[in-house]
Design a protein around this motif. Structure first.
Motif, mmCIF file in Angstrom:
data_model
loop_
_atom_site.group_PDB
_atom_site.id
_atom_site.type_symbol
_atom_site.label_atom_id
_atom_site.label_comp_id
_atom_site.label_asym_id
_atom_site.label_seq_id
_atom_site.Cartn_x
_atom_site.Cartn_y
_atom_site.Cartn_z
ATOM 1 N N UNK A 131 7.112 13.309 16.166
ATOM 2 C CA UNK A 131 8.488 12.631 16.703
ATOM 3 C C UNK A 131 9.162 12.207 16.241
ATOM 4 N N UNK A 132 9.273 11.959 14.366
ATOM 5 C CA UNK A 132 10.319 11.715 14.618
ATOM 6 C C UNK A 132 10.603 11.698 12.678
ATOM 7 N N UNK A 133 11.573 12.484 12.708
ATOM 8 C CA UNK A 133 12.333 13.030 11.249
ATOM 9 C C UNK A 133 11.466 12.496 9.977
ATOM 10 N N UNK A 134 11.961 10.658 9.984
ATOM 11 C CA UNK A 134 11.458 10.171 9.266
ATOM 12 C C UNK A 134 10.165 9.920 8.374
ATOM 13 N N UNK A 135 9.603 9.990 7.046
ATOM 14 C CA UNK A 135 8.194 9.907 7.124
ATOM 15 C C UNK A 135 7.846 9.083 7.330
ATOM 16 N N UNK A 136 6.878 8.348 8.529
ATOM 17 C CA UNK A 136 6.532 7.345 8.318
ATOM 18 C C UNK A 136 5.788 6.797 6.729
ATOM 19 N N UNK A 137 6.033 5.368 6.498
ATOM 20 C CA UNK A 137 5.533 4.602 5.746
ATOM 21 C C UNK A 137 3.974 4.515 5.831
ATOM 22 N N UNK A 138 2.954 4.403 4.750
ATOM 23 C CA UNK A 138 1.933 3.612 4.249
ATOM 24 C C UNK A 138 2.052 3.241 3.333
ATOM 25 N N UNK A 139 1.556 1.831 3.240
ATOM 26 C CA UNK A 139 1.407 0.548 2.743
ATOM 27 C C UNK A 139 -0.179 0.044 2.166
ATOM 28 N N UNK A 140 -0.329 0.235 0.912
ATOM 29 C CA UNK A 140 -1.629 -0.076 0.565
ATOM 30 C C UNK A 140 -1.587 -1.662 -0.035
ATOM 31 N N UNK A 141 -2.869 -2.196 0.834
ATOM 32 C CA UNK A 141 -2.805 -3.741 0.997
ATOM 33 C C UNK A 141 -3.888 -3.750 -0.546
ATOM 34 N N UNK A 142 -3.760 -4.643 -1.790
ATOM 35 C CA UNK A 142 -4.283 -4.691 -2.615
ATOM 36 C C UNK A 142 -4.967 -6.358 -2.592
ATOM 37 N N UNK A 143 -6.498 -6.157 -2.278
ATOM 38 C CA UNK A 143 -6.438 -7.831 -2.344
ATOM 39 C C UNK A 143 -6.420 -8.633 -3.513
ATOM 40 N N UNK A 144 -5.272 -10.155 -3.391
ATOM 41 C CA UNK A 144 -4.659 -10.559 -4.453
ATOM 42 C C UNK A 144 -5.871 -11.410 -5.246
#
Ligand code: F42
Length: 144
Positions: A131-144
């Motif tokens: 539905x969109x031209x933007x590449x849907x961003x993915x963020x990896x969440x790594x435990x601090x």
């Protein structure tokens, strides 16, 4: 060191209600979307510095999580993504457990592997990307 600051509710009523009910019930209520599990992400507002709480689909593998900035395929990116680019220290609540994570935006092969995992967890992500031209961003969440 947990995040600190004042909580500012989302302007999206349905999403705000789900995030608040989920958090207040230790993940016992409002914990799914059409039968699939959700998590609640807390980010630091890029402009207000306030704590923003956002219900998102749960995409987990080996103790790491990915959050998908789909916003249903809208052309504009969700604000929480910009918050994380500015302040990568976030909190994620999964069920009753809440921990601190560092967010890192994914690209290339690493993104492809996690995109497959995300679509497996929530197949509609594939529809949102059409539905969109933007590449849907993915963020990896790594435990601090
Ligand atoms: N959204 C997704 O993108 N991915 C998902 O997997 C997803 C799953 C999901 C499951 C259940 C549910 O109830 C909602 C779900 N959503 C999902 C929707 C999600 O919860 C959010 O509503 C959506 O992603 C939009 O995020 P948003 O951060 O754009 O929120 C808007 C509605 C919002 O709250 N805007 C605020 C406002 O006042 O208009 C601002 C929020 C903010 O972070 N402001 C920043 C600040 O400083 O405080 C400034 C941001 C800036 O730079 O302008």
């Amino acid at each position: 060191m947990p995040l600190s600051g004042d909580y500012l509710p989302s302007t999206a009523d349905w999403a705000r209600t789900q995030a608040e009910t989920f958090e207040a019930s230790d993940g016992a209520e409002a914990n799914d979307m059409r039968g699939k599990p959700i998590i609640v992400l807390t980010t630091v507002g890029a402009k207000t510095g306030a704590l923003r709480k956002t219900a998102l689909m749960r995409v987990e593998h080996g103790g790491d999580y990915v959050v998908v900035a789909s916003k249903g395929g809208a052309h504009d990116e969700p604000k929480w993504a910009g918050n994380m680019r500015r302040e990568p220290h976030v909190e994620l609540q999964d069920g009753a457990e809440k921990h601190d994570y560092t967010a890192r935006e994914l690209a290339g092969d690493e993104r492809s592997v996690w995109w497959e995992r995300a679509v497996e967890a929530w197949p509609d992500y594939a529809n949102y990307q059409t539905r969109t031209d933007r590449l849907i961003a993915l963020f990896l969440l790594e435990r601090r």
